[in-house]
Design a protein around this motif. Structure first.
Motif, short mmCIF file in Angstrom:
data_model
loop_
_atom_site.label_atom_id
_atom_site.label_comp_id
_atom_site.label_asym_id
_atom_site.label_seq_id
_atom_site.Cartn_x
_atom_site.Cartn_y
_atom_site.Cartn_z
N SER A 132 0.83 -1.19 0.00
CA SER A 132 0.00 0.00 0.00
C SER A 132 0.87 1.25 0.00
O SER A 132 1.82 1.35 0.78
CB SER A 132 -0.80 -0.04 1.30
N GLN B 36 -4.81 -7.21 -5.70
CA GLN B 36 -5.10 -7.73 -4.36
C GLN B 36 -6.34 -7.07 -3.76
O GLN B 36 -6.45 -5.83 -3.77
CB GLN B 36 -3.93 -7.50 -3.40
N LYS C 204 -2.85 -14.49 0.49
CA LYS C 204 -1.63 -14.11 1.21
C LYS C 204 -1.95 -14.09 2.70
O LYS C 204 -2.87 -13.38 3.12
CB LYS C 204 -1.16 -12.73 0.74
N ASN D 218 7.58 -15.41 2.00
CA ASN D 218 7.69 -13.96 2.12
C ASN D 218 8.17 -13.56 3.52
O ASN D 218 7.82 -14.20 4.51
CB ASN D 218 6.32 -13.33 1.83
N ASP E 100 11.54 -10.73 4.96
CA ASP E 100 12.98 -10.57 5.18
C ASP E 100 13.86 -11.09 4.06
O ASP E 100 15.00 -11.49 4.29
CB ASP E 100 13.40 -11.24 6.50
N GLY F 250 9.28 -7.58 -0.69
CA GLY F 250 8.56 -6.34 -0.39
C GLY F 250 9.50 -5.18 -0.17
O GLY F 250 9.95 -4.52 -1.11
N ARG F 251 9.86 -4.96 1.09
CA ARG F 251 10.58 -3.74 1.46
C ARG F 251 11.89 -3.55 0.70
O ARG F 251 12.28 -2.43 0.40
CB ARG F 251 10.83 -3.73 2.97
C1 LIG Z 1 4.67 0.03 3.10
C2 LIG Z 1 4.09 -1.36 3.09
C3 LIG Z 1 2.81 -1.56 2.60
C4 LIG Z 1 2.26 -2.86 2.59
N1 LIG Z 1 1.02 -3.06 2.03
C5 LIG Z 1 0.54 -4.33 1.88
C6 LIG Z 1 -0.65 -4.58 1.15
O1 LIG Z 1 -1.29 -3.69 0.60
N2 LIG Z 1 -1.07 -5.88 1.07
C7 LIG Z 1 -0.38 -6.92 1.65
O2 LIG Z 1 -0.79 -8.08 1.53
N3 LIG Z 1 0.77 -6.70 2.32
C8 LIG Z 1 1.25 -5.45 2.42
N4 LIG Z 1 2.46 -5.24 3.02
C9 LIG Z 1 3.24 -6.41 3.48
C10 LIG Z 1 4.18 -6.90 2.37
O3 LIG Z 1 3.45 -7.35 1.24
C11 LIG Z 1 5.07 -8.05 2.88
O4 LIG Z 1 4.26 -9.11 3.26
C12 LIG Z 1 5.94 -7.63 4.06
O5 LIG Z 1 6.53 -6.37 3.84
C13 LIG Z 1 7.04 -8.67 4.34
O6 LIG Z 1 7.90 -8.80 3.24
P1 LIG Z 1 9.36 -8.07 3.18
O7 LIG Z 1 10.11 -8.53 4.39
O8 LIG Z 1 9.95 -8.55 1.88
O9 LIG Z 1 9.12 -6.60 3.21
C14 LIG Z 1 3.01 -3.96 3.08
C15 LIG Z 1 4.28 -3.73 3.59
C16 LIG Z 1 4.83 -2.46 3.59
C17 LIG Z 1 6.22 -2.25 4.13
#
Ligand SMILES: Cc1cc2nc3c(=O)[nH]c(=O)nc-3n(C[C@H](O)[C@H](O)[C@H](O)COP(=O)(O)O)c2cc1C
Length: 317
Positions: free
Chosen positions: A21, A73, A143, A202, A204, A226-227
């Motif tokens: 988001s 999504q 998810k 998913n 880290d 993600g991040r």
């Molecule tokens: C800024 C931000 C917005 C996110 N928005 C969503 C979202 O809209 N839908 C969702 O399923 N997860 C959302 N997440 C979670 C990510 O999809 C992901 O599951 C989470 O960041 C862990 O993965 P990572 O360690 O690769 O960041 C969001 C995470 C972040 C940091």
């Protein structure tokens, strides 16, 4: 590098951009696709808002030829409304798949019984997945986050599989954890060993090494990032290159990272999506980790219009 198949959708690899988001708008997704993400997801969209015909929510599904395959999504808790909005978006934008959010821990989402709050109602999860998989012509994914208890989490994953989902993504943190602690690879590995649909790991995954570790340890079919991709779409090239060749590409230098930022701006202009707030956030993200970045970020922080941000970023070239 192996490729991931989700229902009838065959991808050209197994690296997926996470739905985020406020981050994964069309321009950022296009950059991640350019650098090798095999599949990208939109920001979460509220099914209730889509049913109400909120233009802002509907437009989150906007896509174009260059970004495909993409998934939209949806977030919601009423099966009929999730199905109605999914059918509407399927017809309007023809995404390659629809994903349902059972993982969001944000207060505003869980207080309405949506996102990760649904993990407390496995029966309702099953009803949602069954209704959507029966209603859609395209693949359906889910998810989830994990709960404190492995068997409970496995039960939810099995319900999702039995109810007709074509793949599942597991973020190995609980609702309570938010983003603290570590993503639990043992939960992900244990669930992967029991399911037959593809499982995407998913949490880290930040670089070549973490990608390889997670793939080898969990034996999952795909990785969702993600991040690490925020302001850094090149991560997909680095990781896919490493998984194919075992070699590590050099990181982007300042000029290259600025090039990516200016491409982002160009794409925003092309799709009429350039806004001050979004550009300010992205200017911060794309300069993260650069030399002498502290002053630059302070300057960006003080801006009030798009031209000032562009002047700062142009000055870095
Ligand atoms: C800024 C931000 C917005 C996110 N928005 C969503 C979202 O809209 N839908 C969702 O399923 N997860 C959302 N997440 C979670 C990510 O999809 C992901 O599951 C989470 O960041 C862990 O993965 P990572 O360690 O690769 O960041 C969001 C995470 C972040 C940091």
């Amino acid at each position: 590098m192996s490729s991931l198949t989700i229902g009838k959708l065959k991808l050209d690899g197994n690296l997926v951009l996470a739905p985020m988001s406020g981050v994964t708008n069309l321009p950022s997704r296009l950059l991640c696709r350019k650098y090798g993400a095999s599949l990208v997801y939109s920001e979460m969209t509220s099914s209730e808002a889509v049913v109400r015909q909120s233009l802002k929510s509907i437009e989150r599904g906007f896509t174009c030829k260059d970004e495909r395959p993409m998934g939209i999504q949806l977030m919601g808790s009423v099966p009929e409304n999730l199905a109605e909005s999914a059918i509407f978006l399927q017809e309007k934008f023809r995404p390659e798949l629809i994903d349902i959010n059972f993982g969001c821990p944000a207060q505003g989402v869980i207080k309405n019984g949506c996102g990760s709050e649904l993990l407390k109602k496995p029966g309702l999860i099953g009803e949602i997945i069954r209704m959507l998989s029966d209603s859609l012509d395209i693949p359906l994914t889910a998810k989830i986050r994990i709960s404190d208890n492995f068997d409970e989490t496995l039960k939810i994953a099995e319900i999702i599989e039995k109810s007709g989902a074509d793949a599942i993504t597991i973020h190995g943190r609980t609702q309570k954890q938010g983003y603290s602690g570590k993503s639990d690879l043992d939960f992900i590995k244990g669930i992967k060993s029991k399911l037959t649909i593809p499982v995407i790991a998913n949490g880290d995954i930040f670089d070549e090494k973490t990608s390889q570790n997670v793939l080898e340890y969990t034996r999952c079919d795909g990785l969702m990032i993600g991040r690490a991709a925020i302001g850094n779409p090149f991560i997909f090239k680095k990781i896919s290159y490493f998984l194919k060749t075992g070699e590590i590409l050099p990181s982007r230098n300042t000029e290259e990272r600025l090039g990516d930022f200016f491409d982002y701006v160009k794409l925003c202009r092309n799709y009429d999506m350039l806004t001050f707030n979004d550009l300010k956030r992205n200017a911060q993200w794309f300069t993260k980790g650069m030399e002498n970045v502290k002053q630059v970020r302070m300057k960006i922080n003080k801006t009030h219009d798009i031209d000032s941000i562009m002047a700062i970023m142009n000055g870095l070239v």
